[in-house]
Write an enzyme that holds these catalytic residues in place. Structure first.
Site, mmCIF file in Angstrom:
data_model
loop_
_atom_site.group_PDB
_atom_site.id
_atom_site.type_symbol
_atom_site.label_atom_id
_atom_site.label_comp_id
_atom_site.label_asym_id
_atom_site.label_seq_id
_atom_site.Cartn_x
_atom_site.Cartn_y
_atom_site.Cartn_z
ATOM 1 N N GLU A 43 26.568 42.133 35.485
ATOM 2 C CA GLU A 43 27.708 41.224 35.615
ATOM 3 C C GLU A 43 27.356 40.105 36.584
ATOM 4 O OE1 GLU A 43 32.518 41.430 36.472
ATOM 5 O OE2 GLU A 43 31.233 42.903 37.446
ATOM 6 N N LYS A 112 35.927 39.314 29.678
ATOM 7 C CA LYS A 112 36.493 40.467 30.389
ATOM 8 C C LYS A 112 37.994 40.556 30.126
ATOM 9 C CE LYS A 112 36.048 42.480 35.047
ATOM 10 N NZ LYS A 112 35.429 42.180 36.364
ATOM 11 N N CYS A 153 32.609 45.655 33.588
ATOM 12 C CA CYS A 153 33.025 46.228 34.867
ATOM 13 C C CYS A 153 34.380 46.938 34.813
ATOM 14 C CB CYS A 153 32.994 45.142 35.942
ATOM 15 S SG CYS A 153 32.927 45.797 37.633
#
EC number: 3.5.1.3
Length: 276
Positions: A43, A112, A153
């Site tokens: 990331e 995301k 994440c």
């Protein structure tokens, strides 16, 4: 093909974007030379992680960083999961993972979905939503080996996303991620093993290397977990590349031994996608 080599690049990220790109591409080449067919960066691999950095480092896609990723994917003839970068589009910023195929084409772009807004008193407060907008679509891509599902994440904390990817036939889930020194020791490995066992899939997370001097200190410990919940490979905290040979026969074996997919009580509950 029932097996392939996966590589996770635990990059030491600096404040100099051009250096990050050069070193990332060098490590991708190294991984390909070791036989990796699917390679993932971490990331926020091209910029420091922080709400104050996202606007400064943000790019269009295609742009400087993704152009380099496309070139190195083609040069090495691999599937390259481009970690994530801050993306600018129509006045909004996203935390975005671009994936490139062996011919350099952009296969999918994952923004995301779940923004990292947390407050653990006395330990860590972070609010991605100060500068970032969430994505709104599922992201999978096909390889000759298996279908791959993508998250970034914080997305791994949401079990429903992984379940939908499993429903859609994914056998590997990859989450470029940067946990910190509070959530990392508590949940990093636990979440990966949980998602792997719940869905009988391989799960991998690629972290940046740890930089104790950074404003946000990443946990490191990039990891690959098999469908039985066993850790196959795990990095330390320094810059490195880890490898794992993914055996898809293991997925079929475990699903036959413990057939949870045919035992789900759809008369009582379901996890359903609201978008294609």
């Amino acid at each position: 093909m029932a097996s392939f080599r996966l590589a996770l690049i635990q990059l030491q990220v600096s404040s100099i974007k051009s250096d990050n790109l050069t070193r990332a591409c060098g490590l991708v080449r190294k991984a390909a030379m070791q036989g990796a067919k699917i390679v993932s960066l971490p990331e926020c691999f091209n910029s420091p992680y922080g709400t104050n950095y996202f606007p400064e480092y943000a790019e269009k896609i295609p742009g400087e960083s993704t152009h380099k990723l496309s070139e190195v994917a083609k040069e090495c003839s691999i599937y390259l999961i481009g970690g994530s970068i801050p993306e600018e589009d129509a006045g909004k910023l996203y935390n975005t993972c671009a994936v490139f195929g062996p011919d350099g084409t952009l296969l999918v772009k994952h923004r995301k979905l779940h923004l990292f807004d947390i407050d653990v008193p006395g330990k860590i407060t972070f609010q991605e939503s100060k500068t970032l907008s969430p994505g709104d679509s599922f992201s999978t891509f096909e390889t000759p080996y298996c279908r791959v599902g993508l998250g970034i994440c914080y997305d791994i904390r949401f079990a429903e996303l992984a379940q939908i990817y499993a429903q859609r036939g994914c056998q590997l889930l990859v989450y470029p991620g940067a946990f910190n020194l509070t959530t990392g020791p508590a949940h990093w490995e636990l979440l990966q093993r949980g998602r792997a066992v719940d869905n009988q899939v391989y799960v991998a997370m690629a972290s940046p290397a740890r930089d104790e001097k950074a404003s946000y200190v990443a946990w490191g410990h990039s990891t690959v977990v098999n469908p039985w919940g066993e850790v196959l490979a795990k990095a330390g905290t320094e810059e490195t590349v880890i490898y794992s040979d993914i055996d898809l026969k293991k997925v079929a074996e475990i699903r036959q031994q413990i057939p949870i997919f045919s035992q789900k009580r759809s008369d009582l509950y379901e996890v359903a996608a609201k978008k294609p």
